[in-house]
Scaffold this motif. Structure first.
Motif, PDB file in Angstrom:
ATOM      1  N   ARG A 325       2.426   8.002   7.883  1.00  0.00           N
ATOM      2  CA  ARG A 325       2.392   8.897   6.890  1.00  0.00           C
ATOM      3  C   ARG A 325       2.629   8.052   5.466  1.00  0.00           C
ATOM      4  O   ARG A 325       2.765   7.121   5.335  1.00  0.00           O
ATOM      5  CB  ARG A 325       3.846   9.586   6.990  1.00  0.00           C
ATOM      6  CG  ARG A 325       4.114  10.553   8.025  1.00  0.00           C
ATOM      7  CD  ARG A 325       5.590  11.120   8.137  1.00  0.00           C
ATOM      8  NE  ARG A 325       6.014  11.969   7.138  1.00  0.00           N
ATOM      9  CZ  ARG A 325       6.550  11.578   5.834  1.00  0.00           C
ATOM     10  NH1 ARG A 325       7.419  10.531   5.872  1.00  0.00           N
ATOM     11  NH2 ARG A 325       6.869  12.662   5.049  1.00  0.00           N
ATOM     12  N   ILE A 326       1.904   8.935   4.764  1.00  0.00           N
ATOM     13  CA  ILE A 326       1.989   8.535   3.165  1.00  0.00           C
ATOM     14  C   ILE A 326       3.441   9.044   2.746  1.00  0.00           C
ATOM     15  O   ILE A 326       3.850  10.089   2.811  1.00  0.00           O
ATOM     16  CB  ILE A 326       1.103   9.602   2.456  1.00  0.00           C
ATOM     17  CG1 ILE A 326      -0.574   9.153   2.860  1.00  0.00           C
ATOM     18  CG2 ILE A 326       1.007   9.387   1.067  1.00  0.00           C
ATOM     19  CD1 ILE A 326      -1.055   7.607   2.741  1.00  0.00           C
ATOM     20  N   THR A 327       3.967   8.076   2.207  1.00  0.00           N
ATOM     21  CA  THR A 327       5.247   8.268   1.314  1.00  0.00           C
ATOM     22  C   THR A 327       5.120   8.395  -0.203  1.00  0.00           C
ATOM     23  O   THR A 327       6.202   8.938  -0.662  1.00  0.00           O
ATOM     24  CB  THR A 327       6.204   7.245   1.835  1.00  0.00           C
ATOM     25  OG1 THR A 327       5.658   5.734   1.427  1.00  0.00           O
ATOM     26  CG2 THR A 327       6.469   6.865   3.156  1.00  0.00           C
ATOM     27  N   ALA A 328       4.240   7.695  -0.730  1.00  0.00           N
ATOM     28  CA  ALA A 328       3.851   7.903  -2.297  1.00  0.00           C
ATOM     29  C   ALA A 328       2.435   7.766  -2.671  1.00  0.00           C
ATOM     30  O   ALA A 328       1.767   7.217  -1.815  1.00  0.00           O
ATOM     31  CB  ALA A 328       4.840   6.683  -3.083  1.00  0.00           C
ATOM     32  N   VAL A 329       1.995   8.228  -3.747  1.00  0.00           N
ATOM     33  CA  VAL A 329       0.940   8.006  -4.366  1.00  0.00           C
ATOM     34  C   VAL A 329       1.250   7.939  -5.849  1.00  0.00           C
ATOM     35  O   VAL A 329       1.876   8.903  -6.549  1.00  0.00           O
ATOM     36  CB  VAL A 329      -0.107   9.165  -4.147  1.00  0.00           C
ATOM     37  CG1 VAL A 329      -1.549   8.637  -4.966  1.00  0.00           C
ATOM     38  CG2 VAL A 329      -0.354   9.332  -2.607  1.00  0.00           C
ATOM     39  N   GLN A 370      -6.943   6.168 -11.718  1.00  0.00           N
ATOM     40  CA  GLN A 370      -7.104   5.643 -10.332  1.00  0.00           C
ATOM     41  C   GLN A 370      -5.786   6.103  -9.561  1.00  0.00           C
ATOM     42  O   GLN A 370      -4.917   6.347 -10.147  1.00  0.00           O
ATOM     43  CB  GLN A 370      -7.307   4.323 -10.241  1.00  0.00           C
ATOM     44  CG  GLN A 370      -6.404   3.464 -11.076  1.00  0.00           C
ATOM     45  CD  GLN A 370      -7.182   1.985 -11.517  1.00  0.00           C
ATOM     46  OE1 GLN A 370      -7.631   1.272 -10.540  1.00  0.00           O
ATOM     47  NE2 GLN A 370      -6.906   1.454 -12.645  1.00  0.00           N
ATOM     48  N   SER A 371      -5.923   5.854  -8.333  1.00  0.00           N
ATOM     49  CA  SER A 371      -4.742   6.252  -7.506  1.00  0.00           C
ATOM     50  C   SER A 371      -4.393   5.151  -6.744  1.00  0.00           C
ATOM     51  O   SER A 371      -5.168   4.289  -6.268  1.00  0.00           O
ATOM     52  CB  SER A 371      -4.872   7.469  -6.412  1.00  0.00           C
ATOM     53  OG  SER A 371      -5.842   7.370  -5.736  1.00  0.00           O
ATOM     54  N   ARG A 372      -3.243   5.055  -6.047  1.00  0.00           N
ATOM     55  CA  ARG A 372      -2.504   3.942  -5.255  1.00  0.00           C
ATOM     56  C   ARG A 372      -1.638   4.523  -4.315  1.00  0.00           C
ATOM     57  O   ARG A 372      -0.653   5.101  -4.644  1.00  0.00           O
ATOM     58  CB  ARG A 372      -1.870   2.978  -6.056  1.00  0.00           C
ATOM     59  CG  ARG A 372      -1.336   1.782  -5.502  1.00  0.00           C
ATOM     60  CD  ARG A 372      -0.699   0.971  -6.397  1.00  0.00           C
ATOM     61  NE  ARG A 372       0.412   1.520  -6.750  1.00  0.00           N
ATOM     62  CZ  ARG A 372       0.799   0.868  -7.989  1.00  0.00           C
ATOM     63  NH1 ARG A 372       0.653  -0.217  -8.678  1.00  0.00           N
ATOM     64  NH2 ARG A 372       2.366   1.559  -8.572  1.00  0.00           N
ATOM     65  N   ALA A 373      -1.974   4.578  -3.011  1.00  0.00           N
ATOM     66  CA  ALA A 373      -1.007   5.017  -2.227  1.00  0.00           C
ATOM     67  C   ALA A 373      -0.138   4.079  -1.270  1.00  0.00           C
ATOM     68  O   ALA A 373      -0.543   2.885  -1.338  1.00  0.00           O
ATOM     69  CB  ALA A 373      -1.942   5.841  -0.776  1.00  0.00           C
ATOM     70  N   VAL A 374       0.852   4.668  -0.628  1.00  0.00           N
ATOM     71  CA  VAL A 374       1.909   3.628  -0.238  1.00  0.00           C
ATOM     72  C   VAL A 374       2.225   4.534   1.333  1.00  0.00           C
ATOM     73  O   VAL A 374       2.159   5.590   1.231  1.00  0.00           O
ATOM     74  CB  VAL A 374       3.368   3.573  -0.889  1.00  0.00           C
ATOM     75  CG1 VAL A 374       4.278   2.620  -0.153  1.00  0.00           C
ATOM     76  CG2 VAL A 374       3.315   3.225  -2.161  1.00  0.00           C
ATOM     77  N   ASP A 375       2.414   3.613   2.485  1.00  0.00           N
ATOM     78  CA  ASP A 375       2.519   4.496   3.466  1.00  0.00           C
ATOM     79  C   ASP A 375       3.853   4.336   4.227  1.00  0.00           C
ATOM     80  O   ASP A 375       4.793   3.247   3.644  1.00  0.00           O
ATOM     81  CB  ASP A 375       1.319   4.274   4.606  1.00  0.00           C
ATOM     82  CG  ASP A 375       1.463   2.825   5.401  1.00  0.00           C
ATOM     83  OD1 ASP A 375       2.487   2.014   5.213  1.00  0.00           O
ATOM     84  OD2 ASP A 375       0.353   2.481   5.685  1.00  0.00           O
ATOM     85  N   SER A 376       4.179   4.796   5.314  1.00  0.00           N
ATOM     86  CA  SER A 376       5.530   4.731   6.014  1.00  0.00           C
ATOM     87  C   SER A 376       5.935   3.337   6.664  1.00  0.00           C
ATOM     88  O   SER A 376       7.126   3.033   6.856  1.00  0.00           O
ATOM     89  CB  SER A 376       5.661   5.928   6.965  1.00  0.00           C
ATOM     90  OG  SER A 376       4.764   5.636   7.952  1.00  0.00           O
ATOM     91  N   THR A 377       4.898   2.406   6.470  1.00  0.00           N
ATOM     92  CA  THR A 377       5.411   1.018   6.803  1.00  0.00           C
ATOM     93  C   THR A 377       5.890   0.270   5.518  1.00  0.00           C
ATOM     94  O   THR A 377       6.099  -0.924   5.790  1.00  0.00           O
ATOM     95  CB  THR A 377       4.071   0.403   7.800  1.00  0.00           C
ATOM     96  OG1 THR A 377       2.994   0.145   6.932  1.00  0.00           O
ATOM     97  CG2 THR A 377       3.742   1.048   8.714  1.00  0.00           C
TER      98      THR A 377
END
Lengths: 419, 195
Positions: A325-329, A370-377
């Protein structure tokens, strides 16, 4: 409120003194002058088109610019082994409209009669089995929302800004609800033999496209899919049957699936040695790099658009990860110096496009967004320089999940700013 | 709402939640019945076209020479791939590139890239020629493989390719692959005064 203010005021004031206190402050009793009096639109003074007896609905003729397009970086000299890209800048929700889902074929689009189609399972199994489409559709079904991304998405834009729009930088990406049944059910029905560790999937198209997939992934979450966004697959999406392997490069989700073979090692096909491998600095090639890592991109405003005036602009985009899952952007509007968390819009689903939004008040000066995503890992989307420390990036290299900046000029023009 | 009613409402809500239909993000259990029809390996032989390329398991009987391969190539391949496989109207070269992978001008050809020679047989049979895939005989496919390998300097002009000889051809990129070791980046979530 109506533009006939005289009529509006008279009837409104006549109703009740109780609500007059708030009503008098409202626009209905006057308000600022509009630019032009509003005419009655002609569509409101005549019937529209009659309802056809039978039809498959299509978008408004005024949306005819929202179509799949080829890359604008180079031109293939034939269009059987070719691709078309999703107009992400026009996608408003997380589900890609079915007719806009990107295409990548290796020998064109076959038209397969489902009454004639067969799926066979054999190899290291106790009993080889064959299934008709009606056999497969007798099983209980499961539906899942997942993204699908080509390993080659963004490959023209590592070290120079080659593509113009987000359709051409990121449009080998789509998201759909997929319906079918777990591949594991049929492998269990056939009975896995000793030593079974890899699974071959083969298509019935003119490329007889084939990949080797580790059995663990197949048993974990691979689906045999016959429907997409509520209807049977489109021909270009594998009608009548494909495999869907969540979170992994699109090439492994073999379309027009006709054969599954179980083995005790990978086959090392052309499509997993000479292609779909990644160059590394010491002359080596990274193989079986299936997973599509955490990535995001701003789709609005994006390349080729123009901000007409300073003020509020909602920055919109997508984030996704093959690991979960995506946890943050986070969004930066100053070239990556400072970042602010964007709002993630529900639903946020495992291995699915996630919509992010960020309200930006543009001051009219040049900016880089620009954007930067963080996932559930906990994995954080890297920059291209981060990736280049580990891999050999020269030419068209696959698995580009780098942060992707767009520049905004003082006159509001938005351009690819990857380099 | 009085406290007794509140307690009751919460209790009802909990019961409703506990009794709600099961939902699962994981895949559901397999039903106890199956609908597959048994089939023998012999009856699916025409579909069983894969070659396990490291050892050539699945290569059929047949044989082809470099000279035969040149004739097949000029009849069925040259239109797209050009004379002597050096690139044509549709596609780039299939010759050369050996030793180019340590430069930033990598040239990907069957000679430079394939770790195992039987990939040539598997791919040519299943996908070539593009307008009529799966129509060439095993002899024709072995012959084309011999010709392409010869143009890349990997077999001599008198080579004969068959199910025994093709897997023995030593390909220069045999040890060129490494397994996926990602994640290979470790970006941090800096928020202020980054870079």
């Amino acid at each position: 409120m109506g533009n006939d203010t005289k009529h509006s005021r008279r009837s409104f004031l006549g109703k009740s003194a109780v609500i007059a206190g708030t009503a008098l402050a409202g626009a209905g009793v006057g308000g600022r002058a509009g630019a032009e009096p509003l005419p009655i639109p002609p569509t409101a003074q005549q019937p529209g088109r009659p309802i056809p007896a039978t039809a498959y609905g299509t978008p408004s003729k005024f949306e005819s610019h929202v179509v799949r397009r080829r890359t604008d970086v180079f031109v293939n000299r034939q269009n059987w082994s070719d691709w078309s890209m999703t107009p992400l800048q026009h996608q408003h929700g997380i589900v890609t409209p079915t007719g806009l889902i990107f295409e990548r074929h290796h020998a064109g689009i076959p038209d397969i009669d489902p009454a004639m189609h067969k799926l066979v399972i054999h190899g290291l199994v106790k009993q080889p089995l064959v299934f008709s489409m009606s056999d497969l559709m007798r099983y209980p079904s499961v539906s899942k929302f997942h993204f699908l991304e080509c390993s080659g998405n963004t490959l023209a834009d590592w070290t120079k800004a080659a593509s113009t729009t987000v359709q051409q930088t990121h449009g080998l990406l789509s998201c759909a609800q997929w319906t079918g049944l777990p591949v594991s059910w049929l492998l269990d029905e056939a009975g896995l033999g000793p030593g079974a560790t890899w699974v071959l999937f083969e298509g019935a198209d003119g490329s007889n496209h084939t990949r080797s997939i580790p059995l663990d992934k197949v048993m974990d979450d691979a689906l045999l899919v016959y429907a997409q966004n509520g209807e049977m697959l489109r021909p270009e999406q594998g009608y009548p049957l494909r495999v869907f392997i969540p979170g992994w490069e699109g090439n492994v989700s073999v379309k027009w699936l006709r054969r599954i073979k179980v083995g005790d090692q990978p086959w090392h096909f052309r499509s997993e040695t000479a292609r779909y491998t990644d160059p590394m600095p010491d002359g080596k090639w990274r193989q079986f790099s299936f997973l599509m890592e955490c990535k995001s991109v701003i789709t609005r405003p994006s390349g080729g658009m123009k901000l007409e005036r300073p003020g509020l602009h909602e920055i919109q985009g997508f984030a996704w990860s093959g690991r979960g899952r995506i946890t943050a952007v986070d969004v930066s509007v100053d070239g990556g110096k400072n970042w602010q968390p964007a709002t993630l819009e529900e639903p946020v689903i495992d291995k699915c496009l996630t919509r992010f939004r960020h309200r930006w008040s543009w001051d009219g000066r040049p900016a880089v967004i620009q954007s930067r995503a963080v996932d559930s890992t906990g994995y954080v989307q890297p920059t291209v320089p981060d990736i280049m420390k580990a891999r050999a990036i020269a030419g068209f290299v696959q698995h580009h999940n780098g942060i992707f900046p767009w520049s905004v000029s003082a006159s509001g023009e938005v351009r690819n700013a990857i380099a | 709402m009085r406290s007794r009613e509140l307690v009751l409402a919460v209790a009802v809500a909990l019961i409703v939640a506990a009794c709600a239909a099961p939902t699962a993000s994981r895949l559901p259990e397999r039903p106890r019945v199956g609908f597959g029809q048994p089939i023998s390996e012999a009856d699916l032989a025409a579909w069983n076209i894969d070659v396990r390329t490291p050892d050539g398991l699945g290569l059929p009987p047949g044989r082809g020479t470099v000279a035969q391969g040149k004739a097949v190539y000029e009849a069925k391949c040259v239109a797209c791939h050009g004379p002597e496989a050096k690139g044509g109207s549709m596609y780039g070269t299939m010759v050369g590139g050996i030793g180019s992978f340590k430069t930033n001008a990598r040239v990907l050809t069957p000679g430079s890239m394939y770790p195992y020679a039987p990939i040539l047989f598997d791919y040519v049979r299943r996908a070539m020629p593009m307008d009529r895939p799966l129509t060439m005989t095993a002899d024709e496919v072995y012959a084309v493989a011999a010709y392409i390998l010869h143009l890349n300097g990997l077999v001599p002009a008198d080579a004969v390719m068959d199910q025994s000889s093709l897997p023995k051809v030593q390909m220069p990129n045999r040890d060129g692959f490494i397994p996926d070791d990602r994640p290979d980046t470790s970006a941090v979530r800096c928020m202020r005064d980054c870079k």
